[in-house]
Design a protein around this motif. Structure first.
Motif, short mmCIF file in Angstrom:
data_model
loop_
_atom_site.label_atom_id
_atom_site.label_comp_id
_atom_site.label_asym_id
_atom_site.label_seq_id
_atom_site.Cartn_x
_atom_site.Cartn_y
_atom_site.Cartn_z
N PRO A 96 0.85 -1.21 0.00
CA PRO A 96 0.00 0.00 0.00
C PRO A 96 0.88 1.25 0.00
CG PRO A 96 0.09 -0.95 2.20
CD PRO A 96 0.85 -1.89 1.30
N VAL A 97 0.71 2.09 -1.03
CA VAL A 97 1.51 3.31 -1.12
C VAL A 97 1.00 4.36 -0.15
CG1 VAL A 97 2.26 5.19 -2.64
CG2 VAL A 97 2.04 2.86 -3.52
N LYS A 102 -4.19 9.18 -2.75
CA LYS A 102 -3.02 8.69 -3.46
C LYS A 102 -1.75 9.39 -2.96
CE LYS A 102 -5.27 7.31 -7.76
NZ LYS A 102 -5.25 7.41 -9.25
N GLY A 103 -0.66 8.63 -2.99
CA GLY A 103 0.63 9.18 -2.64
C GLY A 103 1.62 8.95 -3.75
N GLU A 104 2.73 9.65 -3.70
CA GLU A 104 3.76 9.48 -4.73
C GLU A 104 4.61 8.26 -4.41
OE1 GLU A 104 7.76 11.81 -6.24
OE2 GLU A 104 5.95 12.99 -5.84
N ASP A 109 9.00 2.62 -1.49
CA ASP A 109 7.81 1.84 -1.84
C ASP A 109 8.19 0.68 -2.76
OD1 ASP A 109 5.83 3.39 -0.46
OD2 ASP A 109 6.04 4.91 -2.02
N VAL A 110 9.04 0.97 -3.75
CA VAL A 110 9.47 -0.08 -4.67
C VAL A 110 10.28 -1.14 -3.92
CG1 VAL A 110 10.87 -0.59 -6.70
CG2 VAL A 110 9.43 1.44 -6.66
N GLU A 111 11.10 -0.68 -3.02
CA GLU A 111 11.91 -1.62 -2.22
C GLU A 111 11.00 -2.53 -1.39
OE1 GLU A 111 15.11 -1.05 1.34
OE2 GLU A 111 15.33 0.24 -0.42
N LYS A 112 9.97 -1.96 -0.82
CA LYS A 112 9.07 -2.74 0.02
C LYS A 112 8.23 -3.73 -0.80
CE LYS A 112 8.71 0.60 3.79
NZ LYS A 112 7.83 1.58 4.51
N ASP A 146 8.91 1.33 -14.59
CA ASP A 146 9.52 2.01 -13.44
C ASP A 146 8.48 2.96 -12.85
OD1 ASP A 146 10.98 3.38 -11.58
OD2 ASP A 146 12.68 3.82 -12.90
N PRO A 147 7.91 2.59 -11.70
CA PRO A 147 6.81 3.37 -11.15
C PRO A 147 7.22 4.56 -10.27
CG PRO A 147 7.17 1.45 -9.80
CD PRO A 147 8.19 1.38 -10.92
N ILE A 148 8.51 4.74 -10.04
CA ILE A 148 8.96 5.79 -9.14
C ILE A 148 8.52 7.16 -9.67
CG2 ILE A 148 10.98 6.96 -8.17
CD1 ILE A 148 12.39 4.27 -8.09
N GLY A 149 7.86 7.93 -8.80
CA GLY A 149 7.37 9.25 -9.16
C GLY A 149 5.90 9.27 -9.52
N MET A 150 5.30 8.11 -9.80
CA MET A 150 3.88 8.05 -10.12
C MET A 150 3.07 8.13 -8.83
SD MET A 150 3.99 5.01 -13.02
CE MET A 150 2.31 5.29 -13.57
N THR A 151 1.81 8.48 -8.94
CA THR A 151 0.94 8.53 -7.77
C THR A 151 0.00 7.34 -7.77
OG1 THR A 151 -0.65 9.92 -8.95
CG2 THR A 151 1.02 11.05 -7.64
#
Length: 411
Positions: A96-97, A102-104, A109-112, A146-151
């Motif tokens: 869960p982000v 919604k969060g960035e 988050d990717v690591e988890k 690569d989802p980093i930066g998406m919400t």
């Protein structure tokens, strides 16, 4: 102040040889080979260490020769692990982000979510050595690279978890420690061979790399730039030699010499050439037909290729190899192997030579060293990400940094 090149070393303990590479990592990320050592390996069968003392002696000789050539002393090495104990497990991780709104998505988050993908049933005698994120799902939207930066509220990952036997890993570490070195990183051998031999286009469009060594045949499939599947079995070059020894009534060493000097996978059926072979224990020398030798070799290679094809078909991957097959490893140097393999698989086939290094790269510019070169390339990639991260904010690090950090935790 001028930045000094970073020293990187790679140790590859295989069934027939132990190779040691020492490279300088230059400011631009290129590698220069400055030291190389090689020793015959005794005490390794099918990728498993069976005699620790003999393996330690092989490591010590290879390391000593490489250090002498490079005129340096090293204290740690990157290694590779291979064997039939390597397994792939497909897994999905969920994280869960944010709660509610919604969060960035951050690298944490990717690591988890990648850590969540590791929550799979792993046999008690194995441990996870790699976790490859195939693609991410962001709030139900699939195919995200690569989802980093998406919400998002919810982040998922489809991952390939790779495991290796605990005993085999510990034996490698112990052998290195007995040689007064430490292990900095451990990579999967076939992954290292792939890094050294495949082009980005092949990895993206679909390819199988088949590393045929002395004790193991290892296959990895790449699609969409990601490694999808690994298959390893214990029939390879030494199996061919044993067949020759049995068929020609020769000791293993003489059979190996016969294979290297006269082996061929494309001998015409009307060939009448004779080969002289020495007598055993004072007996008279004999002659055998070269065609007979070729038939022995062909039969075993056909069996090896049939195991590879069966594994690919079972995973529904065979018809997805758009760019075909890349053969590498010492036994891929058998004369006639490319047309023989193309006829068997019905696919384009080429020989995979390792990527060129700077310096004395001619010493390792052969398929037998693909895993060795690939190990130092992977080590360099990790080192580069670490150096890059030291000059950036934590939020600026990309997906590779996440995977690098996770692997560092494991070793």
């Amino acid at each position: 102040m001028k930045q000094e090149p970073l020293l990187l070393s790679a140790l590859d303990v295989a069934s027939s040889k132990t190779a040691m590479l020492i490279c300088e990592r230059n400011i631009d990320g290129s590698l220069t080979l400055i030291g190389f050592g090689e020793a015959r390996t005794d005490g390794v069968e099918r990728g498993n260490i069976t005699n620790l003392e003999k393996v330690v002696k092989s490591i010590q000789k290879a390391v000593r020769d490489a250090e002498t050539m490079a005129n340096v002393r090293i204290d740690s090495v990157s290694t590779s692990v291979s064997g039939e104990h390597i397994r792939c497990i497909q897994s999905r991780g969920v994280h869960p982000v944010a709660s509610g709104e919604k969060g960035e998505i951050t690298r944490e988050d990717v690591e988890k979510v990648i850590e969540a993908a590791q929550a799979v049933a792993v046999p008690s005698d194995s441990e996870i050595v790699d976790c490859i994120a195939q693609s991410f799902v962001v709030d139900g939207q699939e195919g995200i690279k690569d989802p980093i930066g998406m919400t998002a509220v919810r982040l998922e990952v489809d991952a390939t978890v790779i495991t290796a036997g605990k005993t085999q890993l510990e034996n490698i570490r112990h052998s290195v420690a007995r040689s007064e070195l430490s292990v900095s990183d451990t990579f999967v051998g076939i992954e290292a061979s792939s890094v050294a031999t495949l082009t980005p286009e092949e990895r993206d469009m679909g390819v199988a790399v088949v590393d045929i060594g002395a004790g193991l045949t290892q296959t990895a499939v790449f699609l969409g730039g990601k490694m999808k599947f690994i298959h390893i079995f214990g029939y390879a070059g030494n199996s061919v030699t044993k067949d020759i020894a049995a068929g020609c009534v020769l000791p293993f060493e003489q059979a190996e010499k016969l294979k290297l000097e006269h082996g061929d996978l494309l001998i015409p059926p009307d060939n009448q050439e004779n080969i002289d072979i020495p007598g055993i224990a004072g007996r008279e020398p004999r002659k055998i037909k070269k065609l007979f030798l070729g038939e022995i070799i062909e039969a075993r290679f056909e069996e090896i290729f049939s195991f590879v094809k069966e594994a690919l078909e079972k995973q529904n991957l065979y018809n997805k190899l758009i760019t075909g097959i890349v053969l590498t490893g010492g036994s891929s140097q058998m004369p006639g192997i490319v047309p023989f393999a193309e006829r068997f698989f019905g696919l384009p086939v080429r020989i995979g030579f390792p990527a060129r290094l700077g310096g004395m790269s001619n010493l390792v510019n052969a398929p037998a060293y693909s895993s060795s070169v690939g190990t130092v390339l992977l080590s360099s990639s990790f080192a580069g990400e670490k150096q890059s991260a030291s000059g950036k904010g934590e939020g600026e690090r990309g997906l590779l940094g996440v995977l690098t950090k996770w692997l560092k935790k494991k070793f």
